[in-house]
Design an enzyme around this catalytic site. Structure first.
Site, mmCIF file in Angstrom:
data_model
loop_
_atom_site.group_PDB
_atom_site.id
_atom_site.type_symbol
_atom_site.label_atom_id
_atom_site.label_comp_id
_atom_site.label_asym_id
_atom_site.label_seq_id
_atom_site.Cartn_x
_atom_site.Cartn_y
_atom_site.Cartn_z
ATOM 1 N N LYS A 117 0.828 -1.215 0.000
ATOM 2 C CA LYS A 117 0.000 0.000 0.000
ATOM 3 C C LYS A 117 0.854 1.254 0.000
ATOM 4 C CE LYS A 117 -4.284 -1.757 1.239
ATOM 5 N NZ LYS A 117 -5.505 -1.911 1.867
ATOM 6 N N LYS A 200 -4.519 -8.076 -6.609
ATOM 7 C CA LYS A 200 -5.772 -8.370 -5.920
ATOM 8 C C LYS A 200 -6.884 -7.397 -6.350
ATOM 9 C CE LYS A 200 -6.432 -7.030 -1.571
ATOM 10 N NZ LYS A 200 -7.410 -6.871 -0.524
ATOM 11 N N LYS A 203 -11.261 -2.579 -3.283
ATOM 12 C CA LYS A 203 -12.244 -1.485 -3.326
ATOM 13 C C LYS A 203 -11.603 -0.221 -3.853
ATOM 14 C CE LYS A 203 -13.909 -2.597 1.276
ATOM 15 N NZ LYS A 203 -12.626 -2.926 1.897
#
Ligand code: AQP
Length: 338
Positions: A117, A200, A203
């Site tokens: 991230k 992956k 959202k």
């Protein structure tokens, strides 16, 4: 120590950091619903985790309700499971702090999700994003949860939760926290991005075309699957032929998880099929499964007061379990309560 000393209990959560994806549904929520009745189940909308990256305040409240609506629409029954949002139970933050003091910086440095991230921008990330696995350990251990159903991406964090529990128990000489088992099984443990089968489905991914949202309508679902990246080969004759074909593997896994069958059964149904045949079949199946849930979600979203009531009621039930465990933790640590 064995977990037989603890009442079997499930805990898991979803962040309201955006609209729910097919990954959240198949990798988590569908399985949460399936565990109802097997043991006590506690499910959370983890709004405190969501703010580890910037969230617009109004949107955060709205998304918190939307995730709750997603749980309910998928079949979570608030009379059989505890359903609440994390920030209404302050014990999460309190135990999270204790665990910040148990977890080691070296352990946090190994967390691959933070690295993914943060990318090359780690210095600019919030301290919360870095410390988030310690709060996640608190979410789980505050309920002495023995089982945590999660997608594969969360496996490392559940392992860290075990390390924190073991270190706490060792440091204070008490078998107080269970060594929680991650429950990671089935074909949907890592649903991948539709435009890049090595990433992956998330959202917060950049493009809406990468993911199927639980609220997408039939046209959108058909369009997204039609445009999903694949290789030029048709489906293989056996599942072994999906090796090194991440996009093909992903679409087969999605079909299998939606239809509650194995990837082998999907290949047996569509041996050698071209994408022109398989993708529309997959889109039809996804619409068949998602459309009723999406309709149910909007019904819940039309009555936000009812969602708030369910979450408040769940928070009261959650506090009844969490508060005594937090009190005992404070006593073990030596926090004076006068
Ligand atoms: N693609 C996925 N495949 C299988 N399971 C998944 N989960 C998430 N994405 C997939 C599972 O959903 C649960 C809730 O996840 P979360 O919302 O708390 O956090 P996340 O894993 O970081 O989810 P996202 O969608 O990727 O959110 P953003 O983009 O905001 O970070 C977990 O059990 C997770 O494994």
């Amino acid at each position: 120590m064995t977990n037989t000393n603890f009442t079997p209990r499930v805990f898991s959560g979803v962040k309201p950091s955006g609209g729910l994806t097919l990954g959240n549904y198949l990798g988590a929520i569908k399985r949460f619903v399936g565990m109802q009745g097997q043991m006590e189940t506690v499910y959370c909308v983890v709004d405190m985790h969501a703010i580890t990256v910037w969230q617009d305040p109004k949107e955060l409240s709205n998304m918190t309700r939307e995730v709750a609506a997603g749980y309910l629409a998928a079949g979570l029954d608030p009379t059989r499971s505890i359903l609440f949002n994390q920030s209404q139970v302050s014990a999460h933050a309190e135990l999270g702090w204790i665990f910040n003091c148990v977890a080691r910086v070296g352990w946090m440095n190994r967390m691959t999700q933070f690295k993914d991230k943060a990318g090359s921008n780690a210095e600019k990330q919030s301290l919360g994003l870095y410390a988030y696995p310690a709060l996640m350990a608190a979410d789980i251990l505050l309920y002495h949860a023995t089982h945590v159903p999660v997608g594969d991406d969360q496996k490392q964090h559940v392992e860290l939760t075990r390390d924190i529990a073991a270190k706490f128990n060792h440091d204070f000489g008490r078998d107080f926290f269970p060594l929680t088992e991650p429950v990671i099984e089935g074909p949907a443990m890592r649903i991948m991005n539709l435009r890049d089968g090595t990433k992956k489905m998330s959202k917060s991914g950049e493009s809406d075309m990468e993911r199927i949202n639980m609220t997408d309508d039939a046209d959108k679902i058909a369009k997204k699957f039609k445009k999903a990246k694949t290789d030029p080969e048709p489906l293989p004759e056996t599942v072994d032929g999906l090796k090194d074909r991440p996009e093909a593997r992903n679409l087969v896994d999605i079909y299998a998880a939606l239809n509650d069958v194995t990837p082998e059964a999907v290949i047996a149904e569509y041996p050698g099929a071209g994408w022109g045949k398989f993708k529309p079949a997959l889109a039809d199946l996804a619409v068949e499964k998602l459309a009723p849930m999406s309709a149910e979600m909007s019904r819940f979203m039309d009555d936000p007061a009812e969602i708030d009531r369910i979450l408040a009621d769940g928070a009261a039930k959650a506090r009844a379990i969490a508060d005594p465990i937090l009190r005992d933790t404070y006593d073990i640590v030596g926090m004076l309560r006068s």
